[in-house]
Scaffold this motif. Structure first.
Motif: not given
Length: 375
Positions: A181-186, A188-193, A204-207
């Motif tokens: 799906g669409v994530y708020d960051g990469d 593959g990196k920890p801390g994204t959701s 989706l502004d800022g993503i």
């Protein structure tokens, strides 16, 4: 959110799009197990006759790489067309064999954007898909890569799927890929959701959505999927974007991937294709009065409002309508050849009819074949 997912589960006519990466092996050939797994999900969704499914499937070029001795997807159009020519047969044969396990007949539908921005072709494509569904077949749609040129390519099957969903008046579009799906960051990196739902572009502004993928066997990326979701939701069709391994959950309305809420209403069929799938073959520059008439009053474009013409096109081609600064304000299907228009510029239809005949007493672009680009 529960209500939205319930609407997914209750959707009657569904367009499902699957990307090359979800159908192929790491080496680029078709993965029979992946194809079978997808077909099993679609067969279950269709069982009982309460749901209709149209499949938009990538994979033709990828399937043709190995048989032609190509190690990677070629960058030139000629070799892409050759790979598609070989691969499309392999792809549809694999689907046919897989669907036969469930007693499902397969119908192949190959499209170019030129097929669907012209009125008669658009109507024929819609009629063929409707008849296949009515007869219980599974339509499998792909871009006609074998004959498509740069000028008449959709560019990616995500956008094609959004337009097909509109063409068949679908209740739902499901985009299957190799991402969850669409994530708020990469992702593959920890801390994204994962972003569970999107109600509008501002969500989706800022993503950083990224850019279209150029390597590998596919042509799309997250940016093409979000753009496809924007087209479909703007036409009143909700979208679920998820990993192909979660296809069954997506079709059942369970919480998977990203759900895009509708943002608009269905528009006239051909106009959506004209706006998103056509490549202008020329341009008409309008005077200020004609710009106001076309944009504010939604009128047809008459010869009197044209200031200049450029490009080589024939009647029936899509053209861009520009204001005096060169900004594109609309796109439409032109009723005259480019070489005819200079003699029409700035003149009334009545005057033209007297001098050139009754065939010239008409619009250069009719309002029913015109779409505004900035609303």
């Amino acid at each position: 959110m529960a209500g939205a997912r319930q609407a997914v589960a209750q959707a009657h006519r569904i367009v499902v799009k699957v990307g090359s990466s979800s159908l192929t092996t790491a080496a680029g050939g078709l993965d029979a197990d992946r194809v079978d797994a997808l077909v099993d999900v679609l067969a279950k969704a269709r069982s009982g006759g309460e749901r209709e499914v149209v499949l938009v499937s990538s994979g033709a070029i990828a399937a043709g790489l190995a048989p032609l001795g190509l190690r990677r997807r070629p960058t030139d159009l000629a070799r892409q067309q050759a790979a598609a020519s070989v691969g499309q047969g392999l792809l549809i044969a694999r689907y046919t064999a897989s669907c036969a396990r469930h007693g499902i007949r397969v119908g192949q539908v190959l499209l170019t954007s030129d097929d669907t921005s012209r009125r008669a072709h658009h109507r024929n494509a819609a009629r063929t898909l409707d008849k296949l569904l009515a007869m219980g077949a599974l339509p499998i749609v792909n871009e006609n890569d074998t004959v498509a040129t740069d000028e008449i390519r959709f560019g990616d099957n995500d956008r094609l799927a959004a337009l097909v969903a509109h063409l068949v008046r679908a209740d739902l579009l499901v985009l299957l890929s190799d991402v969850d799906g669409v994530y708020d960051g990469d992702p593959g990196k920890p801390g994204t959701s994962r972003i569970a739902e999107v109600r509008g572009a501002s969500d989706l502004d800022g993503i950083d959505i990224g850019s279209a993928k150029k390597a590998g066997v596919g042509t799309g990326g997250m940016v093409t999927k979000v753009e496809a979701a924007r087209i479909a939701t703007g036409a009143g069709i909700p979208v679920v974007l998820t990993n192909a391994v979660h296809a069954a959950d997506a079709l059942a309305g369970r919480d998977t991937g990203t759900y895009f809420h509708t943002t608009g209403r269905r528009s006239a069929d051909r106009l959506l294709w004209l706006q998103h799938a056509s490549t202008p073959q020329g341009a008409l520059t309008l005077d200020d009065g004609a710009v106001r008439a076309v944009v504010e009053r939604r009128t047809s474009l008459l010869p009197a409002g044209i200031a200049s013409v450029e490009g080589e096109f024939t009647a029936g081609d899509p053209v861009e309508l520009r204001d005096s600064t060169g900004r594109a304000i609309a796109r439409g299907i032109v009723n005259f050849d480019a070489k005819e228009i200079p003699q029409l510029i700035g003149r009334s239809t009545r005057e033209l009819a007297r001098e050139l005949g009754p065939a010239y007493e008409r619009e250069v672009v009719h309002r029913d074949a015109l779409v505004l680009l900035h609303q």
